[in-house]
Design a protein around this motif. Structure first.
Motif, PDB file in Angstrom:
ATOM      1  N   LEU A  94     -24.394 -47.273   9.960  1.00 27.29           N
ATOM      2  CA  LEU A  94     -24.194 -45.768  10.137  1.00 27.29           C
ATOM      3  C   LEU A  94     -22.766 -45.484  10.425  1.00 27.29           C
ATOM      4  CD1 LEU A  94     -27.524 -45.059  12.093  1.00 27.29           C
ATOM      5  CD2 LEU A  94     -26.982 -44.170   9.936  1.00 27.29           C
ATOM      6  N   ALA A  95     -21.950 -46.368  10.527  1.00 31.36           N
ATOM      7  CA  ALA A  95     -20.624 -46.171  10.851  1.00 31.36           C
ATOM      8  C   ALA A  95     -19.782 -45.066   9.885  1.00 31.36           C
ATOM      9  CB  ALA A  95     -19.797 -47.664  10.862  1.00 31.36           C
ATOM     10  N   PRO A  96     -18.924 -44.569  10.797  1.00 33.30           N
ATOM     11  CA  PRO A  96     -18.175 -43.542   9.565  1.00 33.30           C
ATOM     12  C   PRO A  96     -17.477 -44.214   8.351  1.00 33.30           C
ATOM     13  CG  PRO A  96     -17.399 -43.516  11.979  1.00 33.30           C
ATOM     14  CD  PRO A  96     -18.425 -44.614  11.694  1.00 33.30           C
ATOM     15  N   ASP A 226     -25.066 -38.567   3.998  1.00 30.49           N
ATOM     16  CA  ASP A 226     -25.206 -37.456   5.147  1.00 30.49           C
ATOM     17  C   ASP A 226     -25.562 -36.232   4.750  1.00 30.49           C
ATOM     18  OD1 ASP A 226     -23.439 -39.492   6.413  1.00 30.49           O
ATOM     19  OD2 ASP A 226     -21.370 -38.585   5.795  1.00 30.49           O
ATOM     20  N   SER A 227     -26.153 -35.401   5.602  1.00 26.05           N
ATOM     21  CA  SER A 227     -26.657 -34.455   5.643  1.00 26.05           C
ATOM     22  C   SER A 227     -26.597 -33.594   6.612  1.00 26.05           C
ATOM     23  CB  SER A 227     -28.145 -34.459   5.274  1.00 26.05           C
ATOM     24  OG  SER A 227     -29.069 -33.335   4.981  1.00 26.05           O
ATOM     25  N   ASN A 262     -25.784 -35.207  10.166  1.00 26.68           N
ATOM     26  CA  ASN A 262     -26.285 -36.577  10.511  1.00 26.68           C
ATOM     27  C   ASN A 262     -26.180 -37.486   9.457  1.00 26.68           C
ATOM     28  OD1 ASN A 262     -27.780 -36.467  13.370  1.00 26.68           O
ATOM     29  ND2 ASN A 262     -28.434 -34.866  12.230  1.00 26.68           N
ATOM     30  N   ARG A 263     -25.927 -38.699   9.656  1.00 27.11           N
ATOM     31  CA  ARG A 263     -25.880 -39.720   8.685  1.00 27.11           C
ATOM     32  C   ARG A 263     -27.123 -40.426   8.869  1.00 27.11           C
ATOM     33  NH1 ARG A 263     -21.081 -41.550   9.809  1.00 27.11           N
ATOM     34  NH2 ARG A 263     -20.258 -40.308   8.015  1.00 27.11           N
ATOM     35  N   PHE A 264     -27.939 -40.682   7.596  1.00 25.59           N
ATOM     36  CA  PHE A 264     -29.297 -41.467   7.402  1.00 25.59           C
ATOM     37  C   PHE A 264     -29.095 -42.671   6.760  1.00 25.59           C
ATOM     38  CE2 PHE A 264     -30.011 -36.860   7.825  1.00 25.59           C
ATOM     39  CZ  PHE A 264     -30.952 -36.708   8.787  1.00 25.59           C
ATOM     40  N   ALA A 265     -29.763 -43.626   7.391  1.00 25.65           N
ATOM     41  CA  ALA A 265     -29.950 -44.957   6.561  1.00 25.65           C
ATOM     42  C   ALA A 265     -31.333 -45.000   6.259  1.00 25.65           C
ATOM     43  CB  ALA A 265     -29.486 -46.210   7.281  1.00 25.65           C
TER      44      ALA A 265
END
Length: 301
Positions: A94-96, A226-227, A262-265
């Motif tokens: 989830l890193a930038p 990313d959403s 948010n960033r999703f994995a």
């Protein structure tokens, strides 16, 4: 002051100098010897015909070594059946920045946590219990019932905990594998102290992102997306992969640094396989990154 050996190795990896390149078919794992990662990497090496293993101090070092070409493969602890996601690996996911690696396989092993001490140490001698934070969580209820008064300390790996006990004064216990007891000449004071006797951990096998995926018809996908609250990217992703017979089975998320975003994995599984090229074509319009595409391995006993 002259830089130490670890600093020099890190600089070599970052600069990608010739001295940083390891032999072909080598795999890095979370050491030292006797860790659960050591057990898992031995399992993978035996089936993948690899030529060498490289123990490293942290999960982040493993990921960087793969990204920078010091090793061809890396083994990252991913998820435990009791403790859930392994925090450091998921922070990398989830890193930038893009991870710089992708997942091509996994290994799942049964985990037997044991309380290890120096020979001759008794329960009344103990003043502290140390281990990797995940192992402490896996045995939390047992520790609360049997040693509620003892402080706990997290260290970089279960094997590092065993090594510290071997070098200690006999007042520290480690939670680690029986293999670690043999490596560091310790005694098992209490065996199988994990709260769930079905305890298992899945490890991911990763390689540099510029290398092609090995499996052309995967049944498991790991996708990064990313959403924001203002778009429907997450919904479109789930629906698009559902049309390819993939079901969302696991999800983790973190902030992107932008408000309401948010960033999703996300992990998707399918009982039937799908064509890798079709999967990638499906993800492209949604701006989703395919981080993993492989067929899960059955648990090792």
């Amino acid at each position: 002051m002259k830089p130490g050996p670890r600093i020099l190795l890190t600089l070599l990896a970052v600069l990608r100098l010739p001295g940083a390149v390891a032999s072909e078919n080598s795999i890095a794992f979370l050491g030292p010897k006797g860790s659960y990662s050591d057990q898992a990497v031995s399992e993978y090496v035996s089936r993948a015909d690899l030529t060498g293993t490289t123990p490293l101090d942290t999960i982040t070092q493993i990921a960087l070594s793969v990204r920078n070409g010091r090793v061809q493969y890396g083994l990252l602890p991913f998820e435990n059946s009791i403790g859930g996601f392994v925090g450091e690996t998921h922070r990398l996911l989830l890193a930038p920045q893009d991870p710089g690696w992708h997942v091509i396989a996994d290994v799942t092993i049964s985990i037997s946590n044991n309380l290890l001490v120096k020979p001759g140490t008794t329960s009344s001698d103990l003043r502290k219990i140390i281990s990797h934070p995940e192992a402490l969580r896996e045995s939390a209820n047992w520790l609360k019932s049997n040693f509620p008064q003892l402080p706990q300390e997290g260290v970089s790996s279960t094997a590092a905990a065993a090594e510290a006990v071997a070098m200690g004064d006999g007042t520290i216990a480690a939670i680690a594998s029986a293999a670690a007891a043999n490596v560091y000449h310790l005694e098992v004071l209490f065996p199988d102290i994990q709260d769930d006797q079905r305890n298992a951990t899945t490890f991911l096998i990763v390689q540099a992102a510029e290398r092609d995926f090995v499996e052309q018809h995967p049944t498991r996908l790991i996708v990064r997306l990313d959403s924001s609250q203002d778009d429907d990217a997450l919904t479109r992703l789930v629906e698009a992969l559902h049309r390819l017979s993939f079901t969302l089975t696991n999800v983790d998320s973190g902030p992107t640094g932008k408000l309401a975003s948010n960033r999703f994995a996300l992990v998707f599984d399918s009982k039937s396989d799908a064509d890798l090229e079709q999967i990638q074509s499906t993800l492209r319009p949604i701006n989703a990154s395919l981080i993993g595409a492989y067929r899960p391995s059955p648990p090792s006993r």
